[in-house]
Structure formats: C-alpha cells, structure tokens
Design a protein around this motif. Sequence first.
Motif, PDB file in Angstrom:
ATOM      1  N   ASP A 370      -7.885   5.215   7.568  1.00  0.00           N
ATOM      2  CA  ASP A 370      -8.828   4.696   6.583  1.00  0.00           C
ATOM      3  C   ASP A 370      -8.158   4.440   5.241  1.00  0.00           C
ATOM      4  O   ASP A 370      -8.728   4.658   4.185  1.00  0.00           O
ATOM      5  CB  ASP A 370      -9.995   5.670   6.403  1.00  0.00           C
ATOM      6  CG  ASP A 370      -9.533   7.074   6.006  1.00  0.00           C
ATOM      7  OD1 ASP A 370      -8.302   7.277   5.912  1.00  0.00           O
ATOM      8  OD2 ASP A 370     -10.394   7.941   5.808  1.00  0.00           O
ATOM      9  N   SER A 371      -6.913   3.985   5.270  1.00  0.00           N
ATOM     10  CA  SER A 371      -6.218   3.697   4.020  1.00  0.00           C
ATOM     11  C   SER A 371      -5.284   2.507   4.190  1.00  0.00           C
ATOM     12  O   SER A 371      -4.895   2.155   5.297  1.00  0.00           O
ATOM     13  CB  SER A 371      -5.412   4.914   3.548  1.00  0.00           C
ATOM     14  OG  SER A 371      -4.371   5.206   4.455  1.00  0.00           O
ATOM     15  N   ALA A 372      -4.968   1.867   3.075  1.00  0.00           N
ATOM     16  CA  ALA A 372      -4.018   0.769   3.043  1.00  0.00           C
ATOM     17  C   ALA A 372      -3.013   1.045   1.939  1.00  0.00           C
ATOM     18  O   ALA A 372      -3.258   1.874   1.049  1.00  0.00           O
ATOM     19  CB  ALA A 372      -4.729  -0.554   2.815  1.00  0.00           C
ATOM     20  N   ALA A 373      -1.859   0.367   2.001  1.00  0.00           N
ATOM     21  CA  ALA A 373      -0.794   0.648   1.042  1.00  0.00           C
ATOM     22  C   ALA A 373      -0.243  -0.637   0.459  1.00  0.00           C
ATOM     23  O   ALA A 373      -0.240  -1.682   1.118  1.00  0.00           O
ATOM     24  CB  ALA A 373       0.325   1.428   1.717  1.00  0.00           C
ATOM     25  N   LEU A 374       0.211  -0.560  -0.782  1.00  0.00           N
ATOM     26  CA  LEU A 374       0.945  -1.636  -1.434  1.00  0.00           C
ATOM     27  C   LEU A 374       2.372  -1.158  -1.656  1.00  0.00           C
ATOM     28  O   LEU A 374       2.600  -0.081  -2.220  1.00  0.00           O
ATOM     29  CB  LEU A 374       0.294  -2.006  -2.774  1.00  0.00           C
ATOM     30  CG  LEU A 374      -1.144  -2.544  -2.715  1.00  0.00           C
ATOM     31  CD1 LEU A 374      -1.653  -2.805  -4.126  1.00  0.00           C
ATOM     32  CD2 LEU A 374      -1.211  -3.809  -1.884  1.00  0.00           C
ATOM     33  N   TRP A 375       3.341  -1.955  -1.185  1.00  0.00           N
ATOM     34  CA  TRP A 375       4.758  -1.594  -1.295  1.00  0.00           C
ATOM     35  C   TRP A 375       5.466  -2.555  -2.237  1.00  0.00           C
ATOM     36  O   TRP A 375       5.208  -3.758  -2.229  1.00  0.00           O
ATOM     37  CB  TRP A 375       5.449  -1.671   0.059  1.00  0.00           C
ATOM     38  CG  TRP A 375       4.859  -0.817   1.135  1.00  0.00           C
ATOM     39  CD1 TRP A 375       3.803  -1.108   1.946  1.00  0.00           C
ATOM     40  CD2 TRP A 375       5.301   0.486   1.515  1.00  0.00           C
ATOM     41  NE1 TRP A 375       3.552  -0.083   2.805  1.00  0.00           N
ATOM     42  CE2 TRP A 375       4.461   0.921   2.577  1.00  0.00           C
ATOM     43  CE3 TRP A 375       6.318   1.340   1.080  1.00  0.00           C
ATOM     44  CZ2 TRP A 375       4.612   2.145   3.198  1.00  0.00           C
ATOM     45  CZ3 TRP A 375       6.484   2.561   1.697  1.00  0.00           C
ATOM     46  CH2 TRP A 375       5.633   2.960   2.736  1.00  0.00           C
ATOM     47  N   ASP A 376       6.383  -2.015  -3.018  1.00  0.00           N
ATOM     48  CA  ASP A 376       7.292  -2.833  -3.816  1.00  0.00           C
ATOM     49  C   ASP A 376       8.390  -3.314  -2.867  1.00  0.00           C
ATOM     50  O   ASP A 376       9.173  -2.509  -2.358  1.00  0.00           O
ATOM     51  CB  ASP A 376       7.890  -2.015  -4.958  1.00  0.00           C
ATOM     52  CG  ASP A 376       8.763  -2.861  -5.880  1.00  0.00           C
ATOM     53  OD1 ASP A 376       9.671  -3.537  -5.374  1.00  0.00           O
ATOM     54  OD2 ASP A 376       8.551  -2.823  -7.096  1.00  0.00           O
ATOM     55  N   VAL A 377       8.438  -4.620  -2.604  1.00  0.00           N
ATOM     56  CA  VAL A 377       9.365  -5.150  -1.600  1.00  0.00           C
ATOM     57  C   VAL A 377      10.812  -4.944  -2.027  1.00  0.00           C
ATOM     58  O   VAL A 377      11.666  -4.561  -1.218  1.00  0.00           O
ATOM     59  CB  VAL A 377       9.084  -6.650  -1.345  1.00  0.00           C
ATOM     60  CG1 VAL A 377      10.087  -7.214  -0.349  1.00  0.00           C
ATOM     61  CG2 VAL A 377       7.663  -6.844  -0.846  1.00  0.00           C
ATOM     62  N   GLN A 378      11.122  -5.186  -3.297  1.00  0.00           N
ATOM     63  CA  GLN A 378      12.500  -5.083  -3.773  1.00  0.00           C
ATOM     64  C   GLN A 378      12.983  -3.637  -3.759  1.00  0.00           C
ATOM     65  O   GLN A 378      14.077  -3.334  -3.279  1.00  0.00           O
ATOM     66  CB  GLN A 378      12.606  -5.656  -5.202  1.00  0.00           C
ATOM     67  CG  GLN A 378      14.028  -5.793  -5.725  1.00  0.00           C
ATOM     68  CD  GLN A 378      14.825  -6.856  -5.006  1.00  0.00           C
ATOM     69  OE1 GLN A 378      14.250  -7.847  -4.541  1.00  0.00           O
ATOM     70  NE2 GLN A 378      16.126  -6.660  -4.885  1.00  0.00           N
ATOM     71  N   ALA A 379      12.157  -2.728  -4.272  1.00  0.00           N
ATOM     72  CA  ALA A 379      12.558  -1.320  -4.370  1.00  0.00           C
ATOM     73  C   ALA A 379      12.311  -0.560  -3.073  1.00  0.00           C
ATOM     74  O   ALA A 379      12.749   0.580  -2.923  1.00  0.00           O
ATOM     75  CB  ALA A 379      11.816  -0.647  -5.520  1.00  0.00           C
ATOM     76  N   ARG A 380      11.568  -1.173  -2.124  1.00  0.00           N
ATOM     77  CA  ARG A 380      11.229  -0.532  -0.844  1.00  0.00           C
ATOM     78  C   ARG A 380      10.506   0.794  -1.063  1.00  0.00           C
ATOM     79  O   ARG A 380      10.782   1.801  -0.431  1.00  0.00           O
ATOM     80  CB  ARG A 380      12.472  -0.282   0.017  1.00  0.00           C
ATOM     81  CG  ARG A 380      13.484  -1.388   0.048  1.00  0.00           C
ATOM     82  CD  ARG A 380      12.981  -2.609   0.787  1.00  0.00           C
ATOM     83  NE  ARG A 380      14.063  -3.545   1.050  1.00  0.00           N
ATOM     84  CZ  ARG A 380      13.998  -4.845   0.835  1.00  0.00           C
ATOM     85  NH1 ARG A 380      12.898  -5.369   0.346  1.00  0.00           N
ATOM     86  NH2 ARG A 380      15.015  -5.635   1.109  1.00  0.00           N
ATOM     87  N   LYS A 381       9.570   0.819  -2.004  1.00  0.00           N
ATOM     88  CA  LYS A 381       8.853   2.064  -2.265  1.00  0.00           C
ATOM     89  C   LYS A 381       7.355   1.815  -2.363  1.00  0.00           C
ATOM     90  O   LYS A 381       6.897   0.705  -2.650  1.00  0.00           O
ATOM     91  CB  LYS A 381       9.366   2.721  -3.542  1.00  0.00           C
ATOM     92  CG  LYS A 381       9.028   1.973  -4.818  1.00  0.00           C
ATOM     93  CD  LYS A 381       9.522   2.745  -6.043  1.00  0.00           C
ATOM     94  CE  LYS A 381       9.119   2.044  -7.339  1.00  0.00           C
ATOM     95  NZ  LYS A 381       9.588   2.781  -8.534  1.00  0.00           N
ATOM     96  N   LEU A 382       6.600   2.873  -2.136  1.00  0.00           N
ATOM     97  CA  LEU A 382       5.151   2.803  -2.158  1.00  0.00           C
ATOM     98  C   LEU A 382       4.650   2.699  -3.597  1.00  0.00           C
ATOM     99  O   LEU A 382       5.026   3.493  -4.455  1.00  0.00           O
ATOM    100  CB  LEU A 382       4.569   4.060  -1.485  1.00  0.00           C
ATOM    101  CG  LEU A 382       3.063   4.124  -1.323  1.00  0.00           C
ATOM    102  CD1 LEU A 382       2.565   3.058  -0.352  1.00  0.00           C
ATOM    103  CD2 LEU A 382       2.661   5.522  -0.827  1.00  0.00           C
ATOM    104  N   ILE A 383       3.803   1.698  -3.857  1.00  0.00           N
ATOM    105  CA  ILE A 383       3.205   1.531  -5.175  1.00  0.00           C
ATOM    106  C   ILE A 383       1.868   2.258  -5.240  1.00  0.00           C
ATOM    107  O   ILE A 383       1.592   3.009  -6.171  1.00  0.00           O
ATOM    108  CB  ILE A 383       2.970   0.033  -5.499  1.00  0.00           C
ATOM    109  CG1 ILE A 383       4.276  -0.745  -5.472  1.00  0.00           C
ATOM    110  CG2 ILE A 383       2.274  -0.124  -6.845  1.00  0.00           C
ATOM    111  CD1 ILE A 383       4.083  -2.247  -5.599  1.00  0.00           C
ATOM    112  N   ARG A 384       1.038   2.033  -4.226  1.00  0.00           N
ATOM    113  CA  ARG A 384      -0.299   2.618  -4.232  1.00  0.00           C
ATOM    114  C   ARG A 384      -0.790   2.782  -2.801  1.00  0.00           C
ATOM    115  O   ARG A 384      -0.553   1.945  -1.947  1.00  0.00           O
ATOM    116  CB  ARG A 384      -1.268   1.733  -5.018  1.00  0.00           C
ATOM    117  CG  ARG A 384      -2.713   2.211  -4.967  1.00  0.00           C
ATOM    118  CD  ARG A 384      -3.622   1.326  -5.781  1.00  0.00           C
ATOM    119  NE  ARG A 384      -3.297   1.418  -7.203  1.00  0.00           N
ATOM    120  CZ  ARG A 384      -3.591   0.485  -8.092  1.00  0.00           C
ATOM    121  NH1 ARG A 384      -4.191  -0.616  -7.699  1.00  0.00           N
ATOM    122  NH2 ARG A 384      -3.288   0.654  -9.364  1.00  0.00           N
TER     123      ARG A 384
END
Length: 715
Positions: A370-384
Amino acid sequence: MLLALTGHSLQVSALAFSPDGTVLASGGWDKTVRLWNAENGVPIAMLEGHASFVETVTFSPDGKVIASAGDDGVIHLWDSSTHQEQSRLEGHASRIWCATFAADGTLISVSDDKTARLWDPAARKETSQIALGWLPAAVAASPDGKTFAVAGLELTVYDRATGARRMDLRGHHTEKGRFHVPPRKVTTVAFAPDGLTVVSGGDDGTVRIWDASTGVERRRLQTGEVNAVRFSLDGSRIVAGCVDGRIRVWTAATAEECFDWPCHVGGVASLAFAPDGKSLVSGGYDEAVRVWNVASGAPSACLDAGGEVYSLAYSPNGKTVAAGLSSGDTTVYDASSGQKLAQLQGQQVSIDGVAFSPDGGTLAARHGVDSAALWDVQARKLIRDFELTVGQVQCLTFSPDGKALVIGGYGERPIALWDIGEGKVRAQFGRPDEVAAAVAFACDGAVVVAASDGSVCFFDASKGTELANHAPTKWGVECLAVSCDDSVIAAGTSDGVIALIETASGTPIRAWNPGAGWVGAIAFSPDGRTFASGHADGTVLLWPVGASAKAVTPPKALWARLASEKADDADEAAWALVAMGDEAVPFIRERLEKGDEKPEVIAQRITELDSDDLDTRERAEEALKRIGPEAEPAMRKAIGANPSVELRGRIEQILALGQSRIQRGTSALRRRRTIHVLERIRTERAKATLEWFANDAPSEREREITRAALKRLAR
C-alpha cells in the motif's frame, strides 16, 4: 503490421493468397470464408455454406476457383469472381484438415477418415482415393504435380498417377529396443520451388530436409516444436514457425541459420518505445527484457531481468530503461549497452508500474502493498515513500507537467491523483469497487483515462467527474496508452481485442482481435503513427494508427467527414488529409478562417432558445451544442443582457457542456481533429497555420490544445 482485418467472430484457422496476390482468403471457426482486398484490407465478400469449422482454404492455380473444407467433411468450391458456390465435393467421412491444388488444377485433400483423395474440380468428381491407414495433418503437391507428400503420424510421398507409396521419410519417429516412443506428429510439409527438396517439421522439435528423389535425410535442424515450415519464393531460405514463439530462418543450401527471432514465453506484460522510436523493449513472464529494432522487427538484445517483468519505462532522453520486477525491485539499465546501472530495492511486492518524470530526474514505482516510492534517478536513492489511499497499486504515471502522479488500484475510489510537491492526495475518483488496471493522462493533463474493469473511462482530472466511457468487449480492459499527439487511445482486453478510441470525443474508431490472446501491454511510438501490443502467446505486434486512404477524395468531402459523429469515418478523413501533405494546408486554413457558423446565425439560434414553441427551442439548443465554442462569446453576452429565467437556464446548460474536455459539438470536434491533422503534416506551412490558430481559435481551450501541439513539434 500493415493491416488489421476484422470480421470473423471466432478463431481464424486458414489463410491463402490468390495467385496474383491481390486477394486474401480466410477461413474460420465461425463457419465462413471471407475474401479481402490484400492491398488495403477492404472486405470483398463473405462465403457461407459450411456446417462447421473451416480448417483449410486454397486457390486454384489460375485463381478462378476457391476450395474450402473443414469439420463438416465437405469440400466447397466457390467462383472467385462471382463469390457463388459452384459445387460441393463429398466423399470424406470425417474432418478435412488440409486441401491443396496441384499445378494442373487437381485438388488433393486429407482427412481424419485416414484417406487422401484426388478430385477433378471441373468435372466435380473424385478421381482416386488412397487409404493412408493413419491420421494425416497436412498435404503438399510437388511443383511438377507428379507426387504429393502427406504429413501426420507418418510422412509419406505418393505417386499421384498410381496412388502408390513412392517413399517413406522416416526420422521424425524414434525407436529404442522393443519399445517405441509415443508417436510423434509431423505437423507440416513443403516442397522446394524446384521440386528437388522436401522440408518437414513436427512436434519432435526438429525441421528435416529431405532429398525429394531418394528420400534421404540431408539435414536435421533442432528447433523445438514446429507448427509451420515453408520455402521462400526463390527457394533460397527455409522458414519455420515454432510453438515457443520463435521464427527461425535458414539458408536452404547450407542450413546456416540466418535469423532466430524469439518471442517471450508465457506472455508479454510490458512494452515501451525509445524516445527516438527506433527501439522497443518488451518484458514478460520469462524473466527477460528484450530489445527490438522497430524497422526490421529483429531482436537486438536480450537482458536477464532476474524476475518476471511487469512494467517498463524509457527515460525521456532514451539513455536508461527501468524495469519493475515480480521480486519488488526496480532495475535500471543502460539503454545502449544493456549494462545494469542500479537495483532499487522494494518490499518484496511485485512492481506493477514504473514511470519517469517528464524531466527524467525522478522515477516512480510501487514500493509495497500500500505504498509507492519516488527515486532520484541520478543519485539512485529514495526521495519519498508515501502511503496510498487506493488498494494494491496496479499502475501509475506522471502528469505532463511533472507536478502530479496518478495511481490506479482497487477500492471504493480506485484512482488517486497525488500532488508531488505537497505529498498528498489532490483528488480521488473512479468507479466504486472496480479495478483501475491502467491509467494515463490525456487532453494535456486535463483528463485521466483509466482501464476500469470492462471499460475505458474518461475523468475530469480536477473534478473527478466521469466524462465518457467505452467498453470494447464484455471482458476486462487490461492496458491502455495515449498517443504522443494526444489524439488516440489504444486499449487491450483480456479476450484479445485491441481498440482505438478518439481522445477528443471519447468514442471508438475501430476494434479488432488479432488472435494472439490476452493483451497485456500497449505502447505508442513517439511519432504517434505506430503502436505495439504484447500478447499472451508471447508475441509483440506492431500496428499503424492511421486508416489507409482507399480512394482519392476531394478535400471538400473530407472536410465534411471530419465533422462526423462517427469517429471511424472522421479518422479515415483525417488521415486522407494527412496523406495530401502540404497541399491540404491552404484549404484547411481557409476553412478555419471562414468558421462554421456566421454570427447572425448564432444570434438567431440564441433568440430561438426563448421561443414559445418547444420544438423550436430544442432545435436551437441542439444547433448551439453542435456549433460548440464558436457560440460561447455570443451566449455569454446574452446572459449579461439579463435574459429570461428560461433562456438563462438553457444557455448555462449549454455552456456547462462546453467546459467538458470531451468534445461533443461537431464544429468544435472538427477543429480539434484539424489541429491533429496539421500536427501530423508537420510542414512549415502547417506549423504557421497552427501558430495563427493558437491566437485566433474560437475558445481558450482550443488555443491551449494548439499551443500543446506546437510544443510537441518543437521538440
């Protein structure tokens, strides 16, 4: 795919071209034979008379006679010019699997009654019968007509004159000691054009090449189970269609493999075009990501995904590809080398949707139940990582401006529109307790289109109200995509139907069933003229978006059809104007400058809205609805003049309809379609006309649509 021929209501089981290549005959389980113009796909005739499934259809060498047969055990002979049934050849006691003409016009058929029969179609009689003693599946005549080969539980060449066995081609069946391996079926056989070679294929997983005069096996090719094998017209190559979805091609002389075009095993679940339109990636249940050359249809790479691939997305610059896997991880690849750049770890829940933001900097993916994620493509890290307000995520995509994310799933309101900056739900809508299997933005972000159980539904993105819906079949809509020019929606269903729907009106253009099973994925090419569909049988098919121009039509007639309430008729007219190219632009500009209704006519219709006669009022209301945005300024002026309650109410009703992003007025709808025509023509003159219309269109909405088209052309 050049043409999509729709007409058969059940499986198509037989195909044959006329000797001159102008006519295609098809036979199907709906008990009909249908004839088509092979160049443009226009239906020519439907031949009815079979009492059961049609299994085989073939043309005589001179093209004058069509023979068809099937489960009713009767051969039907048809006149190819009048389409009338000439006669019936009866004698077989069971289903006829295959029939073919020899060079002299003799017809040869094989049946489950374990016989092969030769017929004189002109005399309408059987000339000889051969007892096979085993079940046949296919028959092929040698080019000189002296022999024919029958394939099935055996593979045997017969002398046509005497009916005697000339040779048995043994090899598809193996023997170990006293115990025989269960019989293997030889499914297909063909002679080389020079008659010197026979090729066969079967469910033993081999293609075998035989000397036609001695019966000696020359070569054996390992392929996997084979459904069909043929020589090229010049005899230089052998082509095999395999059960696993591969198309394999060898040189006939050396048996060197030229091509091995694999399809996915177990179905295609995801597709994505590269931004330049030259490559297409597909993913499915065989844990592979395949890269295809769009021009040739040939595969260029196969990447081991490490899990079933449920979703794919290209970055806007085309440099990376993201794959959502059944493991819950999202893998990012270098698009040119196939090198794995990153593995973004989820929560062991399959990734049913991945999407890049318009600027390519952010990747959205399902992250948990029940969750979704936003990733920083360049840094390869989770934003939210944010919790969802819909049930299990099925799909997600960014708005054109990148500020919102629409997510589809289960629940009372299965579609949620998220504000990315604030991290909260902006709106929630959809049909109660239905499943949103796919979502997309249309009308430049003002409309959300969703595959909601059995329908393609259009929703106002700001209000959440349903604007229109279309159900291609009674089965579920599994996937959809909006063309890059925002003009067409392609949808695929669980029973294998593909439908094209006009974005402007929300009405269907056309639908067909290619017979490849459940449609799991659909994607448009960047130019909007081609789309790909992925199917349950592992194949990926490419289709043209535009209708082919069937005749030279005067522009004036095309302009009239462009206002048609039938989207298929308008679509054909639009593509005919596109085919005219730059020559059509001055005509289009002249019509746009002239407008569809004179101001005095609009004023008269507004006055008639307040008539004492009910019929007059209703006719005026329909006329103003049809005129659309051109009538808006005059109607607003009438409201400002303190009209009667009756007149104000009717005007406000019409104006409310005009706010809908799904266009109903035929005049306004024609202008909307015209914008897409000019965008597709793409010449400098067409761009200049769009630039003029971006300032002079009758409504702000049409000016917005025109400006969006210009932005796409500037990329």
